[in-house]
Design a protein around this motif. Structure first.
Motif, PDB file in Angstrom:
ATOM      1  N   LYS A 290      53.456  78.067  15.191  1.00 17.22           N
ATOM      2  CA  LYS A 290      52.357  78.713  15.919  1.00 17.22           C
ATOM      3  C   LYS A 290      51.326  79.277  14.947  1.00 17.22           C
ATOM      4  N   ARG A 291      51.781  79.899  13.874  1.00 21.41           N
ATOM      5  CA  ARG A 291      50.843  80.494  12.904  1.00 21.41           C
ATOM      6  C   ARG A 291      50.006  79.407  12.227  1.00 21.41           C
ATOM      7  N   VAL A 292      50.625  78.277  11.910  1.00 22.38           N
ATOM      8  CA  VAL A 292      49.880  77.170  11.303  1.00 22.38           C
ATOM      9  C   VAL A 292      48.813  76.674  12.274  1.00 22.38           C
ATOM     10  N   ARG A 293      49.169  76.525  13.543  1.00 24.75           N
ATOM     11  CA  ARG A 293      48.175  76.088  14.546  1.00 24.75           C
ATOM     12  C   ARG A 293      47.052  77.118  14.695  1.00 24.75           C
ATOM     13  N   ASP A 294      47.417  78.411  14.636  1.00 23.42           N
ATOM     14  CA  ASP A 294      46.397  79.465  14.689  1.00 23.42           C
ATOM     15  C   ASP A 294      45.439  79.357  13.502  1.00 23.42           C
ATOM     16  N   MET A 295      45.986  79.048  12.311  1.00 22.74           N
ATOM     17  CA  MET A 295      45.149  78.909  11.111  1.00 22.74           C
ATOM     18  C   MET A 295      44.144  77.759  11.292  1.00 22.74           C
ATOM     19  N   ALA A 296      44.571  76.683  11.939  1.00 23.03           N
ATOM     20  CA  ALA A 296      43.655  75.574  12.219  1.00 23.03           C
ATOM     21  C   ALA A 296      42.605  76.018  13.233  1.00 23.03           C
ATOM     22  N   ALA A 297      43.031  76.706  14.290  1.00 23.38           N
ATOM     23  CA  ALA A 297      42.089  77.168  15.317  1.00 23.38           C
ATOM     24  C   ALA A 297      41.063  78.141  14.739  1.00 23.38           C
ATOM     25  N   GLU A 298      41.467  78.912  13.737  1.00 21.51           N
ATOM     26  CA  GLU A 298      40.556  79.864  13.096  1.00 21.51           C
ATOM     27  C   GLU A 298      39.680  79.206  12.034  1.00 21.51           C
ATOM     28  N   GLY A 299      39.910  77.907  11.780  1.00 15.98           N
ATOM     29  CA  GLY A 299      39.059  77.165  10.851  1.00 15.98           C
ATOM     30  C   GLY A 299      39.509  77.193   9.403  1.00 15.98           C
ATOM     31  N   TYR A 300      40.714  77.685   9.122  1.00 17.27           N
ATOM     32  CA  TYR A 300      41.194  77.747   7.738  1.00 17.27           C
ATOM     33  C   TYR A 300      41.938  76.478   7.321  1.00 17.27           C
ATOM     34  N   LEU A 301      42.752  75.941   8.192  1.00 16.42           N
ATOM     35  CA  LEU A 301      43.517  74.738   7.891  1.00 16.42           C
ATOM     36  C   LEU A 301      42.749  73.527   8.421  1.00 16.42           C
ATOM     37  N   ILE A 302      42.315  72.658   7.495  1.00 16.43           N
ATOM     38  CA  ILE A 302      41.547  71.476   7.882  1.00 16.43           C
ATOM     39  C   ILE A 302      42.478  70.318   8.214  1.00 16.43           C
ATOM     40  N   ARG A 303      43.469  70.062   7.351  1.00 17.20           N
ATOM     41  CA  ARG A 303      44.436  68.965   7.550  1.00 17.20           C
ATOM     42  C   ARG A 303      45.787  69.393   6.995  1.00 17.20           C
ATOM     43  N   LEU A 304      46.860  68.743   7.489  1.00 14.08           N
ATOM     44  CA  LEU A 304      48.206  69.032   7.014  1.00 14.08           C
ATOM     45  C   LEU A 304      49.026  67.749   7.078  1.00 14.08           C
ATOM     46  N   TRP A 305      49.709  67.426   5.965  1.00 18.92           N
ATOM     47  CA  TRP A 305      50.528  66.223   5.886  1.00 18.92           C
ATOM     48  C   TRP A 305      51.903  66.575   5.327  1.00 18.92           C
ATOM     49  N   THR A 306      52.877  65.705   5.588  1.00 13.80           N
ATOM     50  CA  THR A 306      54.166  65.811   4.921  1.00 13.80           C
ATOM     51  C   THR A 306      54.190  64.818   3.769  1.00 13.80           C
ATOM     52  N   LEU A 307      54.959  65.152   2.757  1.00 14.05           N
ATOM     53  CA  LEU A 307      55.110  64.302   1.583  1.00 14.05           C
ATOM     54  C   LEU A 307      56.529  63.757   1.542  1.00 14.05           C
ATOM     55  N   SER A 308      56.685  62.604   0.915  1.00 10.77           N
ATOM     56  CA  SER A 308      58.026  62.034   0.797  1.00 10.77           C
ATOM     57  C   SER A 308      58.884  62.940  -0.082  1.00 10.77           C
ATOM     58  N   GLY A 309      60.164  62.805   0.055  1.00  7.28           N
ATOM     59  CA  GLY A 309      61.071  63.619  -0.745  1.00  7.28           C
ATOM     60  C   GLY A 309      61.654  64.774   0.035  1.00  7.28           C
ATOM     61  N   GLY A 310      61.214  64.968   1.270  1.00 10.37           N
ATOM     62  CA  GLY A 310      61.785  65.992   2.129  1.00 10.37           C
ATOM     63  C   GLY A 310      61.409  67.403   1.742  1.00 10.37           C
ATOM     64  N   GLY A 311      61.064  68.179   2.734  1.00 16.81           N
ATOM     65  CA  GLY A 311      60.797  69.590   2.518  1.00 16.81           C
ATOM     66  C   GLY A 311      59.489  69.918   1.833  1.00 16.81           C
ATOM     67  N   ARG A 312      58.598  68.928   1.722  1.00 14.64           N
ATOM     68  CA  ARG A 312      57.311  69.208   1.079  1.00 14.64           C
ATOM     69  C   ARG A 312      56.174  68.833   2.020  1.00 14.64           C
ATOM     70  N   ALA A 313      55.135  69.631   1.951  1.00  9.08           N
ATOM     71  CA  ALA A 313      53.929  69.372   2.734  1.00  9.08           C
ATOM     72  C   ALA A 313      52.728  69.700   1.869  1.00  9.08           C
ATOM     73  N   ILE A 314      51.598  69.095   2.220  1.00  7.06           N
ATOM     74  CA  ILE A 314      50.350  69.395   1.526  1.00  7.06           C
ATOM     75  C   ILE A 314      49.270  69.596   2.577  1.00  7.06           C
ATOM     76  N   GLY A 315      48.478  70.634   2.368  1.00  6.45           N
ATOM     77  CA  GLY A 315      47.421  70.951   3.319  1.00  6.45           C
ATOM     78  C   GLY A 315      46.082  71.083   2.637  1.00  6.45           C
ATOM     79  N   LEU A 316      45.052  70.746   3.383  1.00  7.30           N
ATOM     80  CA  LEU A 316      43.674  70.976   2.958  1.00  7.30           C
ATOM     81  C   LEU A 316      43.208  72.220   3.691  1.00  7.30           C
ATOM     82  N   TRP A 317      42.930  73.259   2.938  1.00 10.49           N
ATOM     83  CA  TRP A 317      42.558  74.565   3.486  1.00 10.49           C
ATOM     84  C   TRP A 317      41.142  74.911   3.051  1.00 10.49           C
ATOM     85  N   GLN A 318      40.510  75.787   3.810  1.00  6.67           N
ATOM     86  CA  GLN A 318      39.221  76.344   3.398  1.00  6.67           C
ATOM     87  C   GLN A 318      39.227  77.849   3.661  1.00  6.67           C
ATOM     88  N   ALA A 319      38.563  78.555   2.760  1.00  5.41           N
ATOM     89  CA  ALA A 319      38.479  80.012   2.858  1.00  5.41           C
ATOM     90  C   ALA A 319      37.268  80.456   2.048  1.00  5.41           C
TER      91      ALA A 319
END
Length: 195
Positions: free
Chosen positions: A129-158
């Motif tokens: 929910k907090r991640v979705r809120d961050m997108a709704a507030e315009g901070y999180l632009i994109r979010l992906w998972t990376l291979s290898g399990g347990g890793r993600a990468i996001g494009l953020w703005q602030a």
């Protein structure tokens, strides 16, 4: 499929400034063509050392072989090495174009490595929910998972690195997610529309 590609250029000794300018001009024109075809989605520069040429591109292509053909056709490839990272869509990704790029914000690539204590659920409803809120507030632009399990990468703005740190600390699982943050500057050939 989407890919982040780190592109490092090394111009050979003895190359004239005119030759460099010609190749760069062809590269810029080709980048515009790739953007028009939906292959090049974004283009940034990470922090650079003096004399270093590196860019990070977000590409969309049919697969690894198609991506290689796209990269091989770029004029700077004669002097450049490319390191692609395959991206998988994260369930909380706002999607392409879901969050506009703001002109008054700085962009960051943030890699999360989840280190959840045993016996704990790796993804909590509060975190999602907090991640979705961050997108709704315009901070999180994109979010992906990376291979290898347990890793993600996001494009953020602030509006700055301090504000980004506050945003990331506000995530419920922040203490379990070591992060690596790379500040980005827009590349002159970045196809993004800035609002």
């Amino acid at each position: 499929m989407e890919y982040l590609v780190t592109m490092t250029t090394r111009v050979p000794d003895g190359t004239t400034e005119r030759e460099v300018a010609e190749v760069r001009a062809r590269e810029a024109a080709h980048s515009r063509e790739l953007a028009a075809r939906g292959r090049l989605l974004r283009l940034w520069r990470p922090p650079l050392e003096p004399g270093e040429w590196r860019s990070i591109g977000l590409f969309d292509d049919a697969g690894p072989d198609a991506l290689e053909r796209t990269l091989a056709a770029m004029p700077l490839r004669v002097w450049r090495t490319d390191v692609p990272t395959e991206l998988a869509r994260h369930p909380a990704d706002p999607g392409p174009g879901g969050v506009p790029v703001a002109a008054d914000s700085e962009e960051y690539l943030v890699t999360f490595a989840v280190d959840v204590p045993s016996g704990t659920r790796p993804e909590s409803p509060a975190e999602s929910k907090r991640v979705r809120d961050m997108a709704a507030e315009g901070y999180l632009i994109r979010l992906w998972t990376l291979s290898g399990g347990g890793r993600a990468i996001g494009l953020w703005q602030a509006p700055g690195a301090g504000r980004l740190r506050e945003i990331l600390r506000s995530l419920p699982m922040a203490g379990w997610r070591p992060v690596d943050t790379v500040p980005l500057t827009r590349h002159p050939s970045d196809p993004a529309q800035v609002t």
